[in-house]
Design a protein around this motif. Structure first.
Motif: not given
Length: 625
Positions: A243-251
């Motif tokens: 989970e990135a700082p802005d809440g984005t899911a990163i794969w």
């Protein structure tokens, strides 16, 4: 695992077992301090026989082995001298020395090294390591032998030592600047391996270019795996979302858009979340992880030992010359800085260090220096087979211990420049620079003589020379002083007569009690003798984890023929009662007993009642004769 094949291997594979035991004999007149076979030792004798002689006292006790064997260059003139039971190898004894024209020189070298390495492994403790210096002539073959003797998984490192401090300008092809050190552990899980003290600046490389909020230096690496095994299918458990700082899911995605993987497991990513550092790019959020430069516990030893830290061949020769004078007769000493660096990495302050190719005695000198520096109690065992074992090896150690009168020259570099063709075009400028230094130091010549400094001269002369393509200007002082001693002691030993079972059987030659006892104890138990505890009964030899060992023996034929040499019921009771008391005091289960004697006056039932295993001395077979 592949194995190395060489002529004679089948004969030397177990040759160490047939090497006779020869007791160490202390030479008080050549020692420093009272003779003590449990202290520092310098042994004059064949190193294979000496290693076998050390087993009873030191099997499993040596913490570091450093050896500098013949490099087998073809120019050293070393001799193959092992008495192996093989007609082919007996013929080798008549073709010494081994030189560059010998087509079997590599086979002979391997046959020489094999049994010595096997015995050195037996002498190493579980925390021990072995360090071997070699060059390109044999290092690749030595690596294969060590893989067999120690196991390839025990290889710790192949270390490069920068032995030269300048190129050899007369080299036909490459100028060799390094030697190689092969480093193996006895037990990889227990080996002593220390970090090195960081430099004053912390020893932190420049690429640690970031600083955390708490002041620690670090650099970052991408968390996504890169390289040949960076695909999802390579490590499926390392494909998960972050989970990135802005809440984005990163794969983890590879550059071509296909699924990749992270370097860490998901469990580690959660546990070390504070080490993650997110960067926003045009493509989106990218996770990096921080690698901190924590040098508070030192820095790990690296596989290059530079001469600025570990000394050079040139410095080693000057060091030996300062101690032993111009004509020491030894051309290739190792510097004490090199051994000192090895001790720093591979030993503790109470370690035992063994060098069975002792040469000029550098290892002992380095051990004494280390003890003087940190107050340690390290001990050394040196073995040297050449005639200079007393006059060079031991004499250097004597002088290091007691101090020595030193008369010679000290040199201080005032200018050092590598010469290039461009600089040679400006020879006048170089000469002017050299002359300016001479003026400054009060050695002006010609028209500049009256411009010299009026201050007292620091040097007796200023010398300018070109050495291997380098212009050096050095200030030279002639000095005569007393170098302080480092303190310490050692026992100088030779090897006694081999313990001969045939002569023991006949009573023709009876070994000393301590020599026979040491051999019997190690042969029967595989253990090493310890000092006899105070108050122990006569005939007590030593003890192992499961039994007490006794030897009823005097090297006297009359005694061995008498009833005094036998195990009697009275002695059996004394041994059993004392052993039981010792075991009870130590809070351990009761141990059995192993008794060596020429005869016994007990039945097997009585032996069993007292927990005794009886071992007849070989002489007993002939006692009636």
């Amino acid at each position: 695992m592949p194995e190395i094949v060489f002529k004679g291997k089948e004969y030397v594979y177990n040759h160490h077992l047939s090497v006779p035991y020869r007791p160490l004999e202390a030479q008080a007149d050549k020692s420093v301090g009272a003779p003590d076979l449990g202290g520092n030792l310098i042994i004059h004798g064949d190193n294979l026989a000496a290693l076998k002689s050390l087993l009873p006292r030191y099997a499993g006790q040596v913490d570091l082995v450093f050896i500098d064997p013949p490099y087998n260059t073809g120019n050293e003139g070393w001799c193959y001298s092992d008495n192996v039971n093989s007609p082919i190898m007996r013929e080798w004894l008549s073709t010494n020395p081994v030189d560059g024209e010998d087509l079997l020189r590599h086979d002979k070298w391997l046959c020489m090294m094999w049994p010595r390495l096997v015995l050195l492994r037996e002498l190493l403790s579980e925390r021990g390591s072995i360090w071997i210096t070699l060059d390109d002539n044999e290092v690749h073959r030595a690596r294969m032998v060590l893989d067999e003797v120690f196991g390839d998984a025990s290889h710790l490192a192949t270390v490069i030592w920068e032995k030269a401090d300048s190129p050899k300008m007369d080299a036909e092809r490459f100028s060799t600047r390094h030697d190689t050190m092969l480093v193996y552990a006895k037990n990889l899980d227990e080996v002593t391996l220390h970090r090195l003290q960081a430099d004053e600046d912390g020893g932190i490389p420049t690429h640690y270019d970031k600083t955390s909020n708490d002041g620690r230096r670090y650099y970052t690496k991408p968390l996504r795996a890169m390289g040949g095994d960076d695909r999802r299918e390579d490590r499926p458990t390392m494909y998960y979302k972050l989970e990135a700082p802005d809440g984005t899911a990163i794969w983890p995605k590879r550059p071509d858009g296909s699924d990749g993987r992270w370097r860490w497991t998901e469990k580690k990513a959660v546990a070390e979340k504070q080490r993650l550092e997110w960067k926003r790019t045009e493509a989106g959020w990218v996770p990096y992880f921080r690698i901190f430069a924590d040098t508070s516990a030192g820095i790990p030893p690296e596989t290059i030992f530079y001469n600025r830290d570990a000394g050079s061949n040139r410095g080693a020769a000057l060091e030996l010359k300062a101690i032993m004078g111009e004509n020491s007769g030894f051309a290739t000493p190792k510097p004490t800085q090199l051994i000192g660096r090895i001790l720093e990495v591979g030993t503790d302050t109470d370690s035992l260090i063994l060098d069975s190719f002792a040469g000029s005695g550098t290892t002992a000198h380095a051990v004494l220096k280390a003890n003087a520096k940190d107050g340690g109690s390290r001990r050394f065992i040196l073995v040297e087979g050449e005639d200079y074992a007393d006059t060079l090896t031991a004499e250097r150690v004597r002088r290091a211990i007691r101090g020595y009168a030193w008369a010679g020259t000290q040199r201080e570099t005032l200018l050092e420049k590598k010469l290039s063709f461009t600089q040679l075009k400006k020879a006048d400028q170089l000469l002017a620079e050299v002359e300016a230094i001479k003026v400054r130091e009060g050695f002006a010549t010609g028209d500049l003589a009256d411009q010299g400094s009026e201050a007292p001269r620091r040097f007796d002369a200023v010398e300018a020379k070109v050495d291997e393509g380098v212009l050096r200007v050095e200030g030279v002082r002639r000095v005569s002083e007393q170098a302080p001693g480092l303190g310490g002691s050692f026992t100088f030993c030779t090897l006694g007569e081999a313990l001969d079972l045939d002569q023991l059987l006949s009573g023709e030659r009876l070994p000393a009690a301590d020599a026979l006892g040491a051999w019997l104890f190690h042969t029967a138990t595989g253990g090493t003798l310890r000092p006899v505890p105070a108050g122990a009964p006569a005939w007590f030899l030593g003890q192992t984890e499961d039994r007490h060992v006794w030897l009823i023996y005097r090297p006297e034929l009359a005694f061995l023929k008498s009833t005094e040499s036998a195990l009697t019921l009275t002695r059996a009771r004394e041994f059993a009662e004392w052993g039981a008391a010792q075991d009870a005091a130590a809070g351990r289960p009761r141990r059995g007993h192993l008794v060596f004697a020429s005869a016994k006056y007990l039945s097997n039932k009585q032996l069993k009642e007292h927990g005794i295993d009886f071992a007849p001395l070989p002489f007993a077979l002939y006692r009636e004769g």
